[in-house]
Design an enzyme around this catalytic site. Structure first.
Site, PDB file in Angstrom:
ATOM      1  N   LYS A 161     -13.173   2.500   0.602  1.00  0.00           N
ATOM      2  CA  LYS A 161     -12.930   2.396   2.041  1.00  0.00           C
ATOM      3  C   LYS A 161     -14.209   2.781   2.783  1.00  0.00           C
ATOM      4  CE  LYS A 161      -9.005   4.139   3.490  1.00  0.00           C
ATOM      5  NZ  LYS A 161      -7.916   5.152   3.626  1.00  0.00           N
ATOM      6  N   ARG A 178      -9.846  19.658   9.062  1.00  0.00           N
ATOM      7  CA  ARG A 178      -8.987  19.959  10.211  1.00  0.00           C
ATOM      8  C   ARG A 178      -9.302  21.343  10.765  1.00  0.00           C
ATOM      9  NH1 ARG A 178      -5.002  16.165  10.460  1.00  0.00           N
ATOM     10  NH2 ARG A 178      -4.504  15.020   8.556  1.00  0.00           N
ATOM     11  N   ARG A 206       0.842  -1.200   0.000  1.00  0.00           N
ATOM     12  CA  ARG A 206       0.000   0.000   0.000  1.00  0.00           C
ATOM     13  C   ARG A 206       0.875   1.247   0.000  1.00  0.00           C
ATOM     14  NH1 ARG A 206      -1.945   2.648   4.977  1.00  0.00           N
ATOM     15  NH2 ARG A 206      -3.582   4.164   4.473  1.00  0.00           N
ATOM     16  N   THR A 239      -6.677  -1.427   9.992  1.00  0.00           N
ATOM     17  CA  THR A 239      -6.491  -0.462  11.078  1.00  0.00           C
ATOM     18  C   THR A 239      -6.240  -1.122  12.439  1.00  0.00           C
ATOM     19  OG1 THR A 239      -8.076   0.978   9.921  1.00  0.00           O
ATOM     20  CG2 THR A 239      -7.265   1.724  12.044  1.00  0.00           C
TER      21      THR A 239
END
Length: 481
Positions: A217, A76, A35, A275
Site C-alpha cells: 500500500k 495515536r 478485503r 479510498t
C-alpha cells in the site's frame, strides 16, 4: 461468472456484510475480490468471513480472491481528561511520553521513535490532517509545537509524520500474528500498510513463505519516492489515497495516482485504486457525480481494480455501491475514448519470448475475428503479461492451480478457470475451447488464440501460440499432433 467489464472490484467486508446472503449478493452484484480489514474484528470473525467467501466461491463456480489488509504501525495520541480539547491556531502544544491525561496544553504521544526522528521545523498531523502542528523544539521524550491549523483533538486520534522516515518496524506484533493467521487460513493476497522501503516488503515475504502474494500500500511520501524499488519487490500495489492525501498536499495525489498506475501496468503487476471512491454511498443510495467521475478516472487510467471500503463494510447500501461501481466500469469500457487511451498508453516491453508471444496473441486477436485469448499458466505470469496488453477480446486464464486462479481474480480482464494438469498441447487446446464455450465467450463456429509453454507445468516457458477452432472435431482434424 462472466462479467461485462475488465476492471475488477474489491469490496471490504464488515458489520454490514458478514453473512452468506450478503456476501453472495455482493459477489453477484460485481465484487471479484473481498478485503478483510485486519484493523477490525477478531481472528474468529475473520475466519468466519473467509469460510463464507469460500462457500460462495464453491456455490457459484467462481474464482474469488481474498485480500487480508494488515493494520500496520498505528500512531495515536493518548487520552484527555475531558475526552477532547480545542486547539487554537497559534497556540503552544506539547507532545510527550507522560501517560497522565492530556489537557489544552499537552497530551501523551506514546511513541518514542517519533521523538527520535523529529527535528525543529518538521510537521505533525493529527486526525487525518485536520490539525497541523509545527515542531519548535524537541528531545528524546518531548516535542514543543505551535498549532498551525487548529480544531478539536480527542482521545486516541491518529498521528502522521510526513516529513521524516520513522524508524518503525515494518510489521507490528499484531501484524505478525495476523499475517501468520491469515496465511494459514489461506488468503490469496497480503496487503502491507505504511510501506516505507523495499526491505519492508522483503520482511513480509520471508514470513509469508509463498502462501500469499504481497501487495504494498502506497500511502507515505517516502514510498512514492522509492516506488520503483518497492514495485520490484512487490506482487501488486494499492494506491491508498487516504493517508497519502494527508501526508502530501491533496493536489499532488492525482498525478501520483496516474504515474503509479502506469508504472504498475508497465511491470505487469496489478494495481488497486482505493479510498473514498463512493464515500457518500455509506449513507446515500446514490453517489455524487464527482465520485462517479473519480471511479471512471481510475478506470480510464488503466487500473486493474477499484476498491470500496466503508461503503461495503459499514454502509447502509453495500449492494448498491458495488452495483454502481460495476455499472460505471461497464459504461467506461464501452467508450471508444477508453480504448484509445488504453492503447495509446501501451508501452512496448519485449524482453523475453513470453513478451513476444502475448503481444502477438493480442495483435492476432485484434486483427482477425478471434473471440478470446486463452493462456495456460502455472504461476500466473503469462496471464499478467496478457493483461498488461489490455486486449480488446476477453482473457481466459487456465491453470491447474486453484491459488493461481484466485490471485489472478485481481488482475484486469482475467477470467480464471481451473483445469486438470495438461501433458500435451492438443489437450490444452481442447480444454481452452471448452472453457471459451462454457463461459459464453465463443460459439463452436468461432476461433480462439491459445498460448502455452512446452514442456507443460514448468513456470516461465511460454513459447507457443496457436489460432484454434472452438469445434473439438476440427481441433483433432487440424492439430499437427
Amino acid at each position: 461468472m462472466k462479467r461485462m467489464r475488465n476492471v475488477k472490484i474489491v469490496a471490504t467486508l464488515g458489520p454490514a456484510s458478514d453473512d452468506y446472503e450478503m456476501i453472495r449478493a455482493l459477489h453477484e452484484a460485481g465484487a471479484d475480490v473481498f478485503r478483510l480489514n485486519m484493523s477490525h474484528g477478531s481472528h474468529e470473525e475473520i475466519a468466519k468471513k473467509h469460510a463464507i467467501i469460500r462457500q460462495v466461491e464453491k456455490d457459484t463456480g467462481s474464482s474469488i480472491a481474498i485480500l487480508a489488509d494488515l493494520q500496520g504501525p498505528k500512531l495515536r495520541v493518548g487520552v484527555f481528561a475531558g475526552d477532547s480539547e480545542m486547539l487554537e491556531e497559534g497556540a503552544k502544544f506539547r507532545l510527550d511520553l507522560d501517560t497522565a491525561d492530556g489537557d489544552s496544553s499537552r497530551v501523551c504521544l506514546p511513541h518514542p521513535e517519533i521523538f527520535a526522528a523529529l527535528e525543529p521545523g518538521k510537521s505533525l498531523l493529527v486526525n487525518d490532517g485536520k490539525i497541523r502542528l509545527k515542531v519548535e523544539d524537541c528531545g528524546p521524550d518531548f516535542a514543543n509545537c505551535v498549532v498551525i491549523a487548529g480544531g478539536v483533538i480527542s482521545n486516541r486520534k491518529g498521528v502522521n509524520v510526513p516529513d521524516v522516515e520513522l524508524p518503525l518496524a515494518a510489521l507490528s506484533e499484531k501484524d505478525r500474528a495476523d499475517l501468520e493467521f491469515t496465511a494459514k487460513l489461506g488468503v490469496d493476497w497480503m496487503a502491507l500498510s505504511f510501506v516505507q522501503r523495499p526491505a519492508d516488503v522483503e520482511e513480509a515475504r520471508a514470513l509469508v513463505k509463498g502462501r500469499a502474494a504481497i501487495l504494498s500500500k502506497i500511502e507515505k511520501p517516502n514510498a512514492v519516492e522509492r516506488f520503483d524499488a518497492i514495485l520490484a519487490a512487490s506482487d501488486g500495489i494499492m494506491v491508498a489515497r487516504g493517508d497519502l492525501g494527508v501526508e502530501l498536499p491533496v493536489q499532488n495525489v492525482p498525478p501520483i495516482q496516474k504515474r503509479l498506475v502506469r508504472k504498475c501496468r508497465h511491470a505487469a503487476k496489478p494495481v488497486i485504486v482505493a479510498t473514498q471512491m463512493l464515500e457518500s454511498m455509506i449513507e446515500s443510495p446514490m453517489p455524487t457525480r464527482a465520485e462517479v467521475s473519480d471511479v471512471a478516472t481510475a478506470i480510464y487510467e488503466g487500473a486493474d481494480a477499484v476498491m470500496l471500503s466503508a461503503e461495503s463494510a459499514a454502509g447502509s447500501y453495500p449492494i448498491e455501491a458495488v452495483t454502481t461501481m460495476d455499472h460505471v466500469a461497464a459504461e467506461v469500457e464501452q467508450d471508444p475514448t477508453y480504448t484509445q487511451i488504453i492503447e495509446s498508453s501501451r508501452s512496448a516491453n519485449r524482453a523475453s519470448v513470453a513478451d513476444g508471444i502475448v503481444a502477438a496473441a493480442r495483435e492476432i486477436a485484434e486483427t482477425t475475428n478471434i473471440k478470446a485469448i486463452c493462456c495456460f499458466t502455472q504461476s500466473g505470469t503469462t496471464a499478467l503479461l496478457v493483461s498488461r496488453e489490455r486486449p480488446r477480446v476477453p482473457i481466459i486464464a487456465l491453470t491447474p492451480l486453484t491459488g493461481t486462479a484466485r490471485r489472478l481474480a485481481l488482475s484486469w480482464g482475467c477470467n480464471c478457470v481451473v483445469t486438470p494438469t495438461m501433458e500435451r498441447f492438443k489437450g490444452a487446446v481442447v480444454s481452452a475451447a471448452k472453457a471459451a464455450l462454457e463461459g459464453g465467450f465463443a460459439t463452436s463456429e468461432d476461433q480462439i488464440v491459445v498460448t502455452a509453454g512446452v514442456p507443460f507445468n514448468v513456470t516461465g516457458t511460454t513459447n507457443i501460440l496457436r489460432v484454434a477452432p472452438c469445434d473439438e472435431r476440427l481441433i483433432f482434424a487440424t492439430d499437427p499432433e
